[in-house]
Design a protein around this motif. Sequence first.
Motif, PDB file in Angstrom:
ATOM      1  N   SER A 187     -99.717 -27.878  20.713  1.00  0.00           N
ATOM      2  CA  SER A 187     -99.143 -27.203  21.955  1.00  0.00           C
ATOM      3  C   SER A 187     -99.893 -26.320  22.449  1.00  0.00           C
ATOM      4  O   SER A 187     -99.764 -25.941  23.543  1.00  0.00           O
ATOM      5  CB  SER A 187     -97.566 -27.155  21.894  1.00  0.00           C
ATOM      6  N   SER A 214     -99.301 -34.727  24.214  1.00  0.00           N
ATOM      7  CA  SER A 214     -97.988 -34.188  24.161  1.00  0.00           C
ATOM      8  C   SER A 214     -97.176 -35.143  23.444  1.00  0.00           C
ATOM      9  O   SER A 214     -96.171 -34.981  22.723  1.00  0.00           O
ATOM     10  CB  SER A 214     -97.431 -34.008  25.318  1.00  0.00           C
ATOM     11  N   CYS A 254     -91.841 -30.900  25.325  1.00  0.00           N
ATOM     12  CA  CYS A 254     -93.143 -31.567  25.425  1.00  0.00           C
ATOM     13  C   CYS A 254     -93.183 -32.639  26.548  1.00  0.00           C
ATOM     14  O   CYS A 254     -94.299 -32.724  27.289  1.00  0.00           O
ATOM     15  CB  CYS A 254     -93.508 -32.123  24.361  1.00  0.00           C
ATOM     16  N   PRO A 269     -93.973 -25.309  25.601  1.00  0.00           N
ATOM     17  CA  PRO A 269     -93.628 -25.951  24.097  1.00  0.00           C
ATOM     18  C   PRO A 269     -94.467 -25.003  22.956  1.00  0.00           C
ATOM     19  O   PRO A 269     -93.761 -24.879  21.865  1.00  0.00           O
ATOM     20  CB  PRO A 269     -94.774 -27.267  24.307  1.00  0.00           C
ATOM     21  N   TYR A 270     -95.408 -24.344  23.260  1.00  0.00           N
ATOM     22  CA  TYR A 270     -95.889 -23.411  22.243  1.00  0.00           C
ATOM     23  C   TYR A 270     -94.975 -22.290  22.156  1.00  0.00           C
ATOM     24  O   TYR A 270     -94.969 -21.757  20.965  1.00  0.00           O
ATOM     25  CB  TYR A 270     -97.568 -22.948  22.830  1.00  0.00           C
TER      26      TYR A 270
END
Length: 297
Positions: A187, A214, A254, A269-270
Amino acid sequence: MSTTGAHVQISLCWHLMKESRPIVLTLAALRFTAGALVATEAPLKLDVVAAGLSWILVTAGVYLTNASSDVVSDTINHKRRPLAQGQISTRQVNVAAICTFAGALLIGSFFGPAFLVVLASMGTLGVLYSIGPRPGKNHFFSAGLIVALGIFLPYAGGSLAAHGEIRPPALIGGLVCGAWAAMASVSKDFADLAGDKADGRVTLPVLLGLRNASQVAAGGSTLIALLALGCTLIPGLKGLWVLWLGTCAFAAVCGMSRKQNSRFSLGTPYRIFMMTQLSTNGALITMATAALTIPTP
């Protein structure tokens, strides 16, 4: 030293600290502590704190090395980091990396050869990831393998520092968290397509496109999180249930990110990935500490 000179030195130290990424140093300390605590039957000795300091230093060296090697792509990707913004020089970052590696090895040498080997392996992996004729970061497979090992080693180091051996809960917990991170860390590349292409990297988003990458990150991390859920039955690893909860949020985000193009949505997402790591290790430490302080009936 003049007031101006002192201000310059303080400013340099502050920028170097930011470049070494305090959130990552915090995670390194949490993983190390979790590795020490998940298999202990008694309170830890004070010297484990010094061993933990060596781990923080080697992690700082790894990320300073990475920052030096990423300056071109970080500039293209508009990263708000001191080196990419010209607030410090590459030479200053490289000198700081060498000093942190040296300090880590000096402290680590007091904790026996096994610990020193694991500590040096962490630094070596970080260097192999960032620099050399074929840096590991340039291909998703080698990058994922190094990430997995780099996540596992602090748990092993913590167990070695506290007990002189890598005990099963630290071994299993570290391997599961490392495998999960290798998948979910994909991500990080969602919002960095332009810089990664310019740097010649073959990341999953570059290779498969954002949508497919993703899906791989969400699906792979979910499968490993199911394994982590099973590992909660192992004494000392009950806190891994938090990994499952975080992965549910990660997979959902994601799915949302691949339908949007803004840097914020692609970076979400990260952020979930990082928060899941923080909360999982916090849960492991909290539960292990509670087991030490609450008497068994």
